[in-house]
Enzyme design. Sequence first.
Site, PDB file in Angstrom:
ATOM      1  N   ASP A 296       0.861  -1.176   0.000  1.00  0.00           N
ATOM      2  CA  ASP A 296       0.000   0.000   0.000  1.00  0.00           C
ATOM      3  C   ASP A 296       0.905   1.236   0.000  1.00  0.00           C
ATOM      4  O   ASP A 296       2.109   1.163   0.202  1.00  0.00           O
ATOM      5  CB  ASP A 296      -0.971  -0.013   1.194  1.00  0.00           C
ATOM      6  CG  ASP A 296      -2.198   0.859   0.916  1.00  0.00           C
ATOM      7  OD1 ASP A 296      -2.145   1.701  -0.022  1.00  0.00           O
ATOM      8  OD2 ASP A 296      -3.209   0.735   1.619  1.00  0.00           O
TER       9      ASP A 296
HETATM   10  C1  BGC Z   1      -5.039   3.193  -0.003  1.00  0.00           C
HETATM   11  C2  BGC Z   1      -5.195   2.107  -1.034  1.00  0.00           C
HETATM   12  C3  BGC Z   1      -5.106   2.695  -2.413  1.00  0.00           C
HETATM   13  C4  BGC Z   1      -3.778   3.405  -2.548  1.00  0.00           C
HETATM   14  C5  BGC Z   1      -3.535   3.987  -3.916  1.00  0.00           C
HETATM   15  C6  BGC Z   1      -3.828   4.065  -0.262  1.00  0.00           C
HETATM   16  O1  BGC Z   1      -3.827   5.175   0.550  1.00  0.00           O
HETATM   17  O2  BGC Z   1      -4.942   2.609   1.279  1.00  0.00           O
HETATM   18  O3  BGC Z   1      -6.398   1.439  -0.849  1.00  0.00           O
HETATM   19  O4  BGC Z   1      -5.255   1.700  -3.365  1.00  0.00           O
HETATM   20  O5  BGC Z   1      -3.731   4.456  -1.604  1.00  0.00           O
HETATM   21  O6  BGC Z   1      -4.322   5.073  -4.163  1.00  0.00           O
END
Ligand code: BGC
Length: 770
Positions: A296
């Site tokens: 993530d």
């Molecule tokens: C979130 C994810 C997301 C990623 C990319 C993160 O802050 O937890 O779910 O896919 O950002 O945008």
Amino acid sequence: MRQKTCGEFWMRKTFGVLSLVLLFVSSLFAAEGLERPDVERWVDALLKQMTLEEKVGQLVQYSAGNATGPASEHLSFQELIAKGQLGSLLNVTGATETNALQRIAMEQSRLKIPLLFGLDVIHGYKTIFPVPLGMASTWDPQLVEQASRIAAQEASADGIRWTFSPMVDIARDARWGRIVEGAGEDPYLGQIMAAAYVHGYQGSSLSNHDSLAACAKHLAGYGAAEGGRDYNAADISERTLRQIYLPPFRSAVDSGAATVMSAFNPLNSVPASANPMTLSEILRHEWGFPGFVVSDWNAVAELIPQGVANDPATAAQKAILAGVDMDMESGLYRRSLVELVRSGSVPESVVDEAVRRVLRVKFALDLFDHPYVPAATPAPMLDATHVELARKVAEQSLVLLRNEELHGAPLLPISSNLRTIALLGPFADSASDMLGSWPGKGDAATVVTLKSALMQRMQKTGGQLLYAKGTDIDGTSDRGFQESVIAAQQSDLVVIALGESAASMTGEAASRAYLDLPGNQQKFLETIVAIGKPVVLVLFTGRPLALPWAAAHVSAIVEAWYPGIQAGPALARTLFGDVNFTGKLPVSVPRSVGQEPLYYNPPKPGRPAGNTDLSHPPRGEAEKYVSRYIDEQNSPLFPFGYGLSYTHFAYSAIKVSTASINVRTMNDKSDAIAVSATVTNNGARTGQEVVELYLGQRGTSVNLPMKELKGFKLLSLAPGQSQRVEFKVGYEELAFWNIEMRYLVEPAQVTVWIAPDSVEGPSAQFTITK
Ligand code: BGC
């Protein structure tokens, strides 16, 4: 395109004719999984050509658009791409934009490995469908698959070939803001929804150019953040992890999800993005996942504040050794991995394996041969069929929670003869809120609000709609109340649209300690109800709110979640009864925040409160030493699986094909029990019913939940019509992780319910014998 990209490479590798044959063969088998002998040979050959820097480059991902997390380093992506040191970008959209960057990879980088463009396409791209919690409320995997297919068609036309969806985190605590992004609290419903999204995004083959690689996220336990506070630690026993939290991931992987995202949170004191148990042992070795894991956002760097690494290099080392293949946004792989390999701290074979996984997905997406969005691609955005499906899914996502009788008939559906309706509240005309969190490339201008849909409807029938906003979502001023009071007084019925701000009160980093209506909306509601007109409350929320007052005083309540661009038409059509309500809750609705985490399937306490759901202080011993609150009932306000309809369904007694069955035949999967019931529509309207199968087991080596959802079916019945519903109960439904952590069926007394929700419904028993 082939001559220039793949073609050059093949010539260098002297595979000649053989390569063309392999390519032909590969296209024949395009619908198969990621691992194919031809692809593996090809990936290995490419890997041999790569420098260590180029290999690491494939494991690096940055955001080149709107940041979706805390801002990080500013880099020249063009330069990195040209050097072959960037494998993927997120948050860049548009054929022109993605093609321009891709051109650098395909024309300037040494090995011409295409970039993979990712985005959070969560519930639609341009055509925005209901938020995932709403999608789950349909209990209709076919609709979810169709919606995801449309999302894939639209996003891929804009250069995106990878979505960070589905979020398959089980969420048992409504305080957690991201409960809106998933399928709710139940592992079975979660599994079904996970598979539907993956099939929809990936289509019949990833190599089709309108397919998106799916990403099951966030492995693991992110939804179990303590206290529902986002990013907080999760402590989950291995049994609960395997029984409750992992099944939706397994389902996504078994459905062919090409990628998985590792979570931010500490899981049993080991950060989820440096957790070898979930990322390697279970995902890779047990489940045989051939795709790649992306961290993530910045999760690799966050191993430092989590205290398992004191410097960036150690963080990168721990993440890659645990099984994180691609580093989203932290830049730590880019800065440390080459040196870590050179110093022997990370074996090059580990990097090779990660690169192999990334290349496999790029190959499966056919990016080597078709890296660009063709200029001639007709943009399918917001096609009329897409919008129509958005309306249909929205209609089926609405959950009717309450519909009291007024003057001898239920308040809803609204009679078309009504002359004047007052439409009040901050959500009645808020287009942007209808898009929900993660609205993709959705545009508020494409939303039809409740106000415009009702206005149109009332104009057609010669009626009058009086609209007043009344108050802000989070306002404290009562100044707008008066206008609403006057409108309500002048009307035959009031529709009041209340809830939470989609953008700031739901989704990531939007956990709430209170589960009430924000600002002075509760006061507004009470003011309007006091006028004495029939009131329909429509809730726009990203989580179940605890609204006991409304449940006691408002005649009709609809949970609408955030229905997407067709919010207005979907609501108007259901409120007026053109279509029936069919949605059911994928989460338990609490009476008060103190009940959280609240879910229907916990293990059984030794001191159950019995049948009495107590809401007063204990009166004597019998009421004292039981599992209860002294000041609140145990039961939810509305249970998991619940939802009303304009018709009524009656459930017959359950038939069980045999009263006992031997455990051995269950474990070798050679036998199953058939359980059936007849469901009758004994109301006056056609309706669709979600028929739910629950099981409970006693006498097992571990304490299993009182009830667990193990199946469901959607029936559509005309008035008076009956249908027999049969479920098979076998190994799949009965096996669990026993006291020795073996997954099997044990001898047990089994109770089975075929039911309209997790509370009601007839039950029957059978025995699993030794
Ligand atoms: C979130 C994810 C997301 C990623 C990319 C993160 O802050 O937890 O779910 O896919 O950002 O945008």
